[in-house]
Design a protein around this motif. Structure first.
Motif, mmCIF file in Angstrom:
data_model
loop_
_atom_site.group_PDB
_atom_site.id
_atom_site.type_symbol
_atom_site.label_atom_id
_atom_site.label_comp_id
_atom_site.label_asym_id
_atom_site.label_seq_id
_atom_site.Cartn_x
_atom_site.Cartn_y
_atom_site.Cartn_z
ATOM 1 N N MET A 587 0.843 -1.181 0.000
ATOM 2 C CA MET A 587 0.000 0.000 0.000
ATOM 3 C C MET A 587 0.887 1.242 0.000
ATOM 4 O O MET A 587 1.808 1.348 0.800
ATOM 5 N N VAL A 588 0.601 2.138 -0.926
ATOM 6 C CA VAL A 588 1.303 3.420 -0.935
ATOM 7 C C VAL A 588 0.271 4.482 -0.556
ATOM 8 O O VAL A 588 -0.760 4.604 -1.219
ATOM 9 N N ILE A 589 0.520 5.218 0.500
ATOM 10 C CA ILE A 589 -0.429 6.253 0.918
ATOM 11 C C ILE A 589 0.170 7.617 0.593
ATOM 12 O O ILE A 589 1.200 8.002 1.132
ATOM 13 N N MET A 590 -0.469 8.306 -0.333
ATOM 14 C CA MET A 590 0.014 9.626 -0.760
ATOM 15 C C MET A 590 -0.406 10.677 0.262
ATOM 16 O O MET A 590 -1.491 10.612 0.824
ATOM 17 N N LEU A 617 3.905 2.167 2.466
ATOM 18 C CA LEU A 617 4.783 3.318 2.277
ATOM 19 C C LEU A 617 3.995 4.600 2.493
ATOM 20 O O LEU A 617 2.975 4.831 1.832
ATOM 21 N N LEU A 618 4.444 5.395 3.444
ATOM 22 C CA LEU A 618 3.750 6.637 3.780
ATOM 23 C C LEU A 618 4.464 7.791 3.099
ATOM 24 O O LEU A 618 5.539 8.203 3.517
ATOM 25 N N VAL A 619 3.884 8.280 2.019
ATOM 26 C CA VAL A 619 4.504 9.351 1.251
ATOM 27 C C VAL A 619 4.077 10.694 1.825
ATOM 28 O O VAL A 619 2.889 10.912 2.075
ATOM 29 N N THR A 620 5.053 11.570 2.043
ATOM 30 C CA THR A 620 4.692 12.862 2.613
ATOM 31 C C THR A 620 5.614 13.962 2.109
ATOM 32 O O THR A 620 6.791 13.717 1.838
ATOM 33 N N SER A 621 5.055 15.162 1.988
ATOM 34 C CA SER A 621 5.936 16.285 1.694
ATOM 35 C C SER A 621 6.057 17.189 2.920
ATOM 36 O O SER A 621 6.497 18.322 2.825
ATOM 37 N N ALA A 622 5.659 16.672 4.077
ATOM 38 C CA ALA A 622 5.856 17.452 5.308
ATOM 39 C C ALA A 622 7.344 17.483 5.634
ATOM 40 O O ALA A 622 8.042 16.489 5.469
ATOM 41 N N PRO A 623 7.864 18.639 6.045
ATOM 42 C CA PRO A 623 9.293 18.739 6.370
ATOM 43 C C PRO A 623 9.649 17.923 7.612
ATOM 44 O O PRO A 623 8.782 17.652 8.446
ATOM 45 N N ALA A 624 10.928 17.564 7.695
ATOM 46 C CA ALA A 624 11.408 16.800 8.853
ATOM 47 C C ALA A 624 11.154 17.576 10.140
ATOM 48 O O ALA A 624 11.058 18.805 10.136
ATOM 49 N N GLU A 625 11.048 16.858 11.221
ATOM 50 C CA GLU A 625 10.895 17.428 12.560
ATOM 51 C C GLU A 625 9.639 18.274 12.754
ATOM 52 O O GLU A 625 9.618 19.197 13.553
ATOM 53 N N THR A 626 8.612 17.956 11.992
ATOM 54 C CA THR A 626 7.318 18.581 12.264
ATOM 55 C C THR A 626 6.450 17.542 12.972
ATOM 56 O O THR A 626 6.768 16.357 12.963
#
Ligand code: ADP
Ligand code: MG
Length: 721
Positions: A587-590, A617-626
């Protein structure tokens, strides 16, 4: 003098009384005195802004430097940001949907601001702080000095009625108050060293020190927990005293036949839970049981066994599912498990066979007519359906058991609507795959007995979960598509989940969006489909699935996916609950950060259901350390749904935790927090059952208090109907 039941008009002026009624619905002294301070401002504990640490509860004296409000992007609402300074540093104060405060929070004004220090986008801030502004022209030192030695209560307030004004009203009410009789049994009060009810009320509003205030708060919090448990346990006892038809296991029936033909052995957990349920339905009193289980733990077959036991005793079972996709799947699963046993009345069917039928809102008139007839005549032993089952035209011959799947989607009212279709009180089994902490279960489902299924069937391979941060590792997404192609070439299938149906407004989705702003493009089913089938996934068969499609299309797509005619399903959260295709392994979660923690756990529970390992797979464009990334890391870090639900609940507001009017008397919970006050709730439940054992008649004040709450809960219920 006044009692808690006295009208406010006798204590306050007409105008104030009206404002309190309009704003909060308060009419009695008791209503007003239940308006508790959120915190106390304490002089002498002022902090410097430059020294604030995340998580500190602080009060600062500062001047307003700037104030501006703006609309939120991508969703409804506005945010007011006020920057204050105390000379040492600046600090941001934020208010959601309270733009009216801009009128009083003027640049140059000074005040005391209190709240818990949080961090947002790397900046320290107070979200929704309490404050007391210092009137223009007043000497600041004198104003601050005037708080000396006093604990100034800060109340939940509004533009029309600021905190200090509420404090004045409460002072008047407390002043007029006669000694309040205490309903809490003395043995309990002494056990915990609590103040009397009267002392607690007075000290909460006007404490001599913070320890006293805390003790008062504990006492009143305990009262809430105790009364609620008393209410729930009383209700449970009343339900248990109703007469139901006993449906004990009978040999030689459908249940035996199913057990003999099951393609697997039940897990120890399933056996244990099945026995609890069998014992319940064998009683001449209705079962009221919650079966909560880890995702994929095999609840369906446990429920089916209970249904068969009822059919073996001449009754029928109804299975209520939250979505059409799930209802249709239940029909397929159950027909498959039953085989010839579900071919009642048909050539080749077995003698003891029954029929299984489906009632949904979107089926054809002819199909519906057949299903209604089967249900009404009793020919269908199992009637599966969505909300449509609750409709007036649906009748049963002898409804003996109601199974509600994925309970969190249904309220008490819906349970009751189905119950009313039975001649005798039916047995009730509610199932939820969203595991919840024990005390939440105790609060939300406190009138039900609880069975828990933690164990997964043997041979299940664990699901591996990875976070794919596209900002930092853009190449990883390509790898994800390759992984899908690889799995498909090995005969497996995959899901791709997107938050939106089509590009555009946030409303255009099958989920409620989480708090937080984002202007980045969010993945949608309708965009991903062509993009992938024309590119990275062009060698595999891809199909879309979402809530805006017709029921027939959804159903035929799910069937095709189950039958392996489709390799990859691109879908919204319509597959979130219950969907069971063991051959799906990836499963790929956008834009996974758009989903809640429990929701992600539910979603990924769709893979790793067979004997091959699952990958999520958890796809994210959230920046690191948020905090978004922290949530995703938490999901990737554990497969324990109970632990994740706790993380999830910690981030929700209490009202959301308790759900839609699951338990009457919820409006009486003001201070109680189900997660924070766990041990108190457990104690309160124990205490309540001891008191019920002794008999409520020994505690007349308590009995009256409980009766009042029951009357309130009943009237709330009537209001809604
Ligand atoms: P959930 O509890 O999430 O509703 P299901 O009832 O859909 O789970 O079951 C998940 C999968 O596990 C189904 O494919 C079911 O056939 C299978 N299953 C259930 N019980 C067992 C068992 N004892 N052994 C092996 N597989 C099982
Ligand atoms: Mg299920």
């Amino acid at each position: 003098m006044a009692t808690l039941d006295s009208k406010l008009v006798g204590v306050l002026g007409d105008r104030t009384t009206k404002v309190l009624k309009d704003l909060f619905g308060y009419t009695t002294v008791g209503d007003l005195l239940h308006h508790y301070p959120r915190r106390y401002l304490v002089r002498g504990e002022l902090s410097n802004i430059s020294e604030l640490n995340e998580g500190d509860e602080v009060t600062i004296l500062a001047e307003i430097f700037s104030a501006s409000s703006r609309r939120l992007q991508g969703r409804k609402g506005n945010i007011l940001e006020v920057i204050v300074t105390d000379g040492s540093a600046k600090l941001s104060l934020t208010f959601f949907n309270q733009a009216w405060r801009e009128k009083e929070l003027k640049v140059g004004k000074q005040g005391l601001f209190a709240g818990k220090v949080g961090v947002f986008n790397g900046k320290r801030q107070l979200a929704h702080p309490d404050y007391e502004l210092i009137a223009d022209g007043n000497d600041v030192d004198a104003a601050v000095e005037s708080f000396a030695g006093k604990y100034l209560p800060m109340y939940p307030a509004s533009a029309k009625l600021p905190s200090w004004k509420i404090a004045q009203c409460i002072e008047l009410a407390v002043g007029a108050l006669d000694e309040v009789p205490d309903f809490l049994p003395e043995s309990i009060r002494e056990k915990y060293g609590y103040p009397t009810l009267h002392q607690a009320i007075v000290q909460l509003h006007n404490p001599v020190d913070l320890d006293t205030a805390e003790k008062a708060r504990q006492r009143i919090t305990y009262d809430e927990a105790f009364l609620l448990q008393l209410l729930l346990l009383t209700r449970r006892k009343e339900l248990k005293n109703l007469d139901a038809v006993a449906r004990p296991a009978r040999s030689g029936g459908l249940l035996d036949a199913l057990d003999a033909s099951l393609p697997y052995e039940l897990t120890a957990g399933q056996k244990e839970v099945a026995k609890e349920i069998a014992d319940d339905v064998a009683q001449p009193h209705p079962m009221h049981r919650l079966l909560q289980g880890e995702v994929g733990s095999g609840k369906t077959v446990v429920a089916l066994r209970a249904m068969l036991s009822v059919i073996d005793n001449g009754g029928q079972a109804a299975l209520l599912a939250p979505t059409e996709v799930l209802a249709a799947q239940h029909l397929r699963t159950i027909e498959k498990l039953l085989g010839p046993l579900s071919q009642g009345g048909m050539l080749g069917g077995s003698d003891i066979a029954t029929q299984v039928t489906l009632i949904t809102g979107s089926q054809s008139a002819a199909a519906r007519k057949d299903a209604l007839a089967l249900a009404a005549s009793g020919a269908a032993g199992i009637v599966i359906g969505t909300h449509a089952l609750l409709g007036e035209s649906v009748a049963f011959n002898d409804l003996g058991l109601i199974v509600v799947d994925e309970q969190h989607r249904f309220g008490v009212e819906q349970r009751d609507a189905l119950k009313s279709k039975a001649q005798n009180p039916p047995h009730l089994l509610v199932m939820t795959a969203t595991p919840i902490p024990r005390t939440v279960a105790m609060t939300v489902f406190g009138d039900l007995d609880v069975s828990t299924l933690r164990e997964l069937p043997l041979g299940r391979q664990p699901i591996t979960t990875h976070v794919i941060p596209v900002l930092e590792k853009p190449g990883f997404l390509e790898r994800a598509w390759e992984r899908i192609t690889e799995e498909v070439s090995q005969g497996h299938q995959a899901y791709i989940v997107a938050p939106r149906i089509s590009a555009g407004t946030p409303e255009d989705s099958d989920i409620d969006f989480l708090m937080g702003e984002s202007s980045t493009e969010i993945a949608s089913v309708e965009e991903l489909g062509p993009l992938l089938s024309g590119g990275a996934l062009k060698t595999v068969k891809v199909a879309p699935l979402h809530g805006r499609q017709s029921a027939e299309l959804k159903d035929s797509t799910m069937r095709a996916f189950t039958d392996k005619e489709i390799d990859v399903l691109i879908s919204t959260t319509v597959i979130e609950v219950g969907v069971d295709v063991p051959n799906a392994t990836v499963m790929v979660i956008m834009d996974a950060d758009r989903f809640g923690v429990s929701q992600l756990h539910q979603l990924r529970g769709r893979v790793g259901r067979g004997t091959s390992p699952g990958l999520c797979l958890l796809v994210t464009s959230a920046p690191a350390e948020t905090s978004a990334r922290e949530r995703l890391d938490a999901v990737a870090g554990t497969l324990d749904g109970f632990e994740l639900s706790r993380i999830d609940l910690e981030q929700r507001r209490e009202g959301d935790v308790l759900g839609v009017s699951q338990s009457g008397g919820r409006s009486h919970l003001r201070l109680l927090r189900v997660l924070r006050d766990e041990s108190m709730i457990e104690q309160a439940r124990e205490d309540a059952s001891i008191i019920l054992e002794l008999g409520l008649s020994q505690f007349p004040l308590l009995a009256t208090e409980l009766a009042d709450i029951q009357a309130d809960a009943a009237s709330e219920y009537i209001d809604k109907a």
